[in-house]
Structures are given as C-alpha cells and as structure tokens.
Design an enzyme around this catalytic site. Structure first.
Site, PDB file in Angstrom:
ATOM      1  N   GLU A 274      27.009  70.474  82.216  1.00 31.72           N
ATOM      2  CA  GLU A 274      28.381  69.953  82.051  1.00 31.72           C
ATOM      3  C   GLU A 274      28.253  68.086  81.256  1.00 31.72           C
ATOM      4  OE1 GLU A 274      30.627  70.427  85.378  1.00 31.72           O
ATOM      5  OE2 GLU A 274      29.461  70.398  86.862  1.00 31.72           O
ATOM      6  N   HIS A 275      27.687  68.877  79.848  1.00 27.73           N
ATOM      7  CA  HIS A 275      27.863  68.030  79.191  1.00 27.73           C
ATOM      8  C   HIS A 275      28.109  68.586  77.359  1.00 27.73           C
ATOM      9  CE1 HIS A 275      23.617  67.462  80.116  1.00 27.73           C
ATOM     10  NE2 HIS A 275      23.724  67.765  78.965  1.00 27.73           N
ATOM     11  N   ALA A 276      28.024  67.760  76.552  1.00 23.41           N
ATOM     12  CA  ALA A 276      27.988  67.937  75.273  1.00 23.41           C
ATOM     13  C   ALA A 276      26.363  67.221  74.714  1.00 23.41           C
ATOM     14  CB  ALA A 276      28.519  68.714  73.981  1.00 23.41           C
TER      15      ALA A 276
ATOM     16  N   GLY B 252      27.405  72.836  76.995  1.00 23.68           N
ATOM     17  CA  GLY B 252      26.410  73.459  78.064  1.00 23.68           C
ATOM     18  C   GLY B 252      26.525  72.937  79.568  1.00 23.68           C
TER      19      GLY B 252
END
Length: 271
Positions: free
Chosen positions: A185-187, A232
């Site tokens: 839950e981040h990029a 992602g």
C-alpha cells in the site's frame, strides 16, 4: 446531495457534491463523505465516534459505494473508489479501490476502475517462457527465470543486472502474514523493486494511477519488477507464503508515498 427518507444524521458532518444517501441511513457522530458516493439503505455508524469526545470521525473518500445494512466502526477511513458489499462490518480502514465483505470485513479483491469492476486475475504469465513479459501498468514486468532440474533437485538462478534490471542494495523477507492482511500500500519515488514468492503464493496489485492489474506469484522461478512511481499492494497470502524483495536503494522513509491521493497528485492524475 440526496438523503433518502427515514435517515437519522446527527453530529459533525460534511457531504461532498453528488453524494447519495438512501433511506434508513443512521449516522450518529463525526462524518466526512466525499463526492459522488453512494450509500445504500440501512447503513449505520457505531456509536462513540462523536468528535466532541475526541474520537476521529468516519471518513468516506470520493466515489465509494457502501452496500445496504453495512456497519462502520468509529474512526475508520474508506479509501476512494472502494466497494463495500451489503451487510459488511467495517472495523478497520479500507484501502482505495478495495472490494470488501464479511464480518469483520476482509479484502476480496480490487476494482479495476469505477466502470469495469474487479481486476482480472492474470497469473504470473500466460505462458511460462523464460524472460520478461510486460504488463498493462507502465514499466511493470513479469519475469520467468530458467529452471534447472536433475536427480538432486531443482535450481533457479538470476544475475543482476543481466536477468533482473537493477543492482540491489537491500533485500527483505515477508512471511507469517495472516491471509486477511494486506501489505505494501505505497509507491516509491526512486527505488526499484523485484518481488518473488519463494514459497506459497501471494497476489500483487500494481497501479500507475491510470491502469491497475493483479498478478499472482506462486513459483520461485517467477518474479515481478516494479519501477518507481507505481503503487503496490500485496494480499491473499497463503499460510506458507514467503515473499523475497530486492530493492535498488537502501531504506529511506522520504522515498515512500503512503497516501494514494498524494500518489495520484505526484503522478499528475486527476480523479
């Protein structure tokens, strides 16, 4: 804003443009509803979320759908574009574009777009041919490495950067993850990553702000390359899953984008 009959709305509340609350909706406490949300009849907020008590309000971001009879616990945030099935009990934050159901809510999948529904599960590659296979998400590639096997067992090897497109400076392992949990839950702004599930299976959602795709990693010869600027998510961990991640850079908190709205803004995508 449209509010149906037999609704009870009390407390500190704001509602975005085009939001629709059908009949029998009960909210008693702090509430923020984004634009173009649709809330079906009988949705309730559990008591205790009043801002006067210091508790955080429930936040429903833009274009969320909440099915009939669902219950939202105090202080939860439902990310943009999420879909909540009828009768779901939401006790924790829901990521953007997640499809959730159950009591308590679990993530069943992710929405491909507002119009298209769930992302198709594509698997790691239509054919297990050696080499890189591009995804619809910009820069993302699925790798199938060569397998060597004899009477002593099987071996799979890759070289950096010949087989995998960067020189790693860090690696980490993720394991013992409950099947209901979601990771990632981040990029990243500059860091490249290569993911391989060395045991068991996981599902990975990659999202460049315009396209979204789900890939299953279920064999140690398979890997997924994620470039910078791609959101992602990892979920659907099997009980025996072990995820190995190679990273092109050392850990740097400033390199992470952890808020999806901020990610869209940095990508120049308007929703």
């Amino acid at each position: 804003m449209q509010i149906g009959p037999f609704s009870f709305l009390d407390g500190d509340m704001s509602v975005g443009e085009g939001a629709r609350l059908c009949g029998g909706v009960v909210f008693d406490g702090g509430l923020r509803i984004g634009a173009h949300c649709h809330i079906e009849p009988g949705v309730t907020l559990t008591r205790g979320a009043k801002t006067s008590s210091g508790a955080a309000p429930v936040v429903i971001e833009d274009r969320v759908y909440i099915g009939a009879g669902s219950v939202l616990s105090e202080g939860v945030r439902i990310g943009m574009g999420a879909r909540i099935a009828a009768g779901t009990v939401v006790t924790r934050d829901v990521p953007p574009y997640a499809l959730v159901s159950g009591n308590p809510a679990v993530i069943e999948g992710y929405v491909q777009s507002e119009a298209q529904g769930p992302i198709p599960e594509l698997g790691a590659s239509p054919q297990r041919t050696v080499g890189a296979h591009r995804c619809s998400v910009a820069g993302v590639a699925i790798y199938n490495l060569r397998r060597h096997e004899d009477l002593r067992g099987a071996l799979c090897a890759g070289e950096f950067p010949r087989d995998i497109p960067f020189q790693p400076k860090r690696y980490f392992l993720v394991f013992d993850v409950p099947s209901s949990e979601t990771r990632g839950e981040h990029a990243h702004r500059v860091c490249e990553q290569y993911l391989t599930c060395v045991n068991g299976s996981i599902a990975v959602v990659v999202d460049d702000g315009r396209q979204r795709e789900e890939i299953t990693l279920d064999h140690p010869t398979q890997g997924l390359y994620i470039p910078p600027g791609v959101w992602g998510i990892q979920y659907k961990f099997s009980s025996d899953a072990v995820l190995l991640v190679f990273a092109s850079h050392e850990y740097d908190p400033a390199d992470y984008i952890r808020n999806y709205s901020e990610f869209l803004a940095e990508r120049g995508v308007s929703r």
